[in-house]
Design a protein around this motif. Sequence first.
Motif, short mmCIF file in Angstrom:
data_model
loop_
_atom_site.label_atom_id
_atom_site.label_comp_id
_atom_site.label_asym_id
_atom_site.label_seq_id
_atom_site.Cartn_x
_atom_site.Cartn_y
_atom_site.Cartn_z
N GLU A 1 0.82 -1.21 0.00
CA GLU A 1 0.00 0.00 0.00
C GLU A 1 0.86 1.26 0.00
O GLU A 1 0.59 2.21 -0.74
N SER A 2 1.91 1.29 0.80
CA SER A 2 2.80 2.45 0.83
C SER A 2 3.57 2.59 -0.48
O SER A 2 3.76 3.70 -0.98
N LYS A 3 4.00 1.46 -1.03
CA LYS A 3 4.71 1.49 -2.32
C LYS A 3 3.79 2.04 -3.41
O LYS A 3 4.22 2.83 -4.26
N LEU B 1 1.32 4.17 -2.93
CA LEU B 1 1.23 5.61 -2.68
C LEU B 1 2.45 6.34 -3.23
O LEU B 1 2.32 7.41 -3.83
N ALA B 2 3.63 5.76 -3.04
CA ALA B 2 4.85 6.38 -3.55
C ALA B 2 4.83 6.41 -5.07
O ALA B 2 5.16 7.44 -5.68
N ALA B 3 4.43 5.32 -5.70
CA ALA B 3 4.38 5.27 -7.16
C ALA B 3 3.36 6.28 -7.70
O ALA B 3 3.63 6.97 -8.70
N THR B 4 2.23 6.38 -7.05
CA THR B 4 1.21 7.35 -7.46
C THR B 4 1.72 8.77 -7.29
O THR B 4 1.55 9.62 -8.17
N SER B 5 2.38 9.02 -6.17
CA SER B 5 2.95 10.35 -5.91
C SER B 5 3.98 10.71 -6.97
O SER B 5 3.99 11.83 -7.50
N LEU B 6 4.82 9.76 -7.31
CA LEU B 6 5.84 9.98 -8.34
C LEU B 6 5.19 10.27 -9.69
O LEU B 6 5.58 11.21 -10.39
N GLY B 7 4.19 9.49 -10.03
CA GLY B 7 3.51 9.68 -11.31
C GLY B 7 2.82 11.03 -11.41
O GLY B 7 2.91 11.72 -12.44
N ILE B 8 2.15 11.44 -10.34
CA ILE B 8 1.47 12.74 -10.33
C ILE B 8 2.49 13.86 -10.44
O ILE B 8 2.32 14.80 -11.23
N ALA B 9 3.56 13.79 -9.65
CA ALA B 9 4.59 14.84 -9.68
C ALA B 9 5.22 14.91 -11.07
O ALA B 9 5.45 16.00 -11.60
N ASN B 10 5.50 13.76 -11.66
CA ASN B 10 6.10 13.73 -12.99
C ASN B 10 5.18 14.39 -14.01
O ASN B 10 5.62 15.19 -14.84
N THR B 11 3.90 14.07 -13.95
CA THR B 11 2.93 14.67 -14.86
C THR B 11 2.86 16.18 -14.66
O THR B 11 2.87 16.95 -15.62
N GLN B 12 2.80 16.61 -13.39
CA GLN B 12 2.72 18.05 -13.10
C GLN B 12 3.98 18.77 -13.58
O GLN B 12 3.88 19.85 -14.17
#
Length: 191
Positions: free
Chosen positions: A64-66, A68-79
């Motif tokens: 679950e934490s991994k 969240l990290a992958a989602t956070s990375l993907g969102i930041a990369n897109t932004q």
Amino acid sequence: MTQVTLPEYSIIATTLKSDSLAVTPAEMQGLLCGMLCGGLDPELGNWMPMLYDYTNDGAGWPHESKTLAATSLGIANTQLHSGQMDFDPLLPDENVDLMERADGLSEWVNAFIAGVGLAGVSAGKLSDDAKEVLADLSEIAQLGIDEDEDLEEQALLLEQVIEHVRVCAMTLHIELGAKAQDDEDAKPTLH
């Protein structure tokens, strides 16, 4: 297309804590964003071992934490790649205690600087602008809130500092992160 979003800061913090990870959401995203802005290509997947080494003595993260990290990375990369100036550091919500929000910013900035270093950025190869950005971030990481001063005024100042941090991250990404990806895209493919 549905836009992917992260849960609230407090929910992420609870998940990380319940998974026995000694990292805050601000530190997690700051580290990942620092790696992105330092030129890391998230498609390579090499961010996970760096995240594990830096935050959990090399041990992998629970699912679950991994995620969240992958989602956070993907969102930041897109932004960061959107060109819309819509990148936002993951910080405690505006309705939390001012001290907690300031501490979150300090955690984010410290982890961001570490992430830039983990991406292999050498200070000697940076432009003067990039060096100035990193110097600003180093100073910001040391800032704190003085409880004896006008807290309303300090809250306004904190928002200005957060905006400066946003701009600093985007500036580094333009110089290092986007350039590294452009260099990768320009390499000929061998068949």
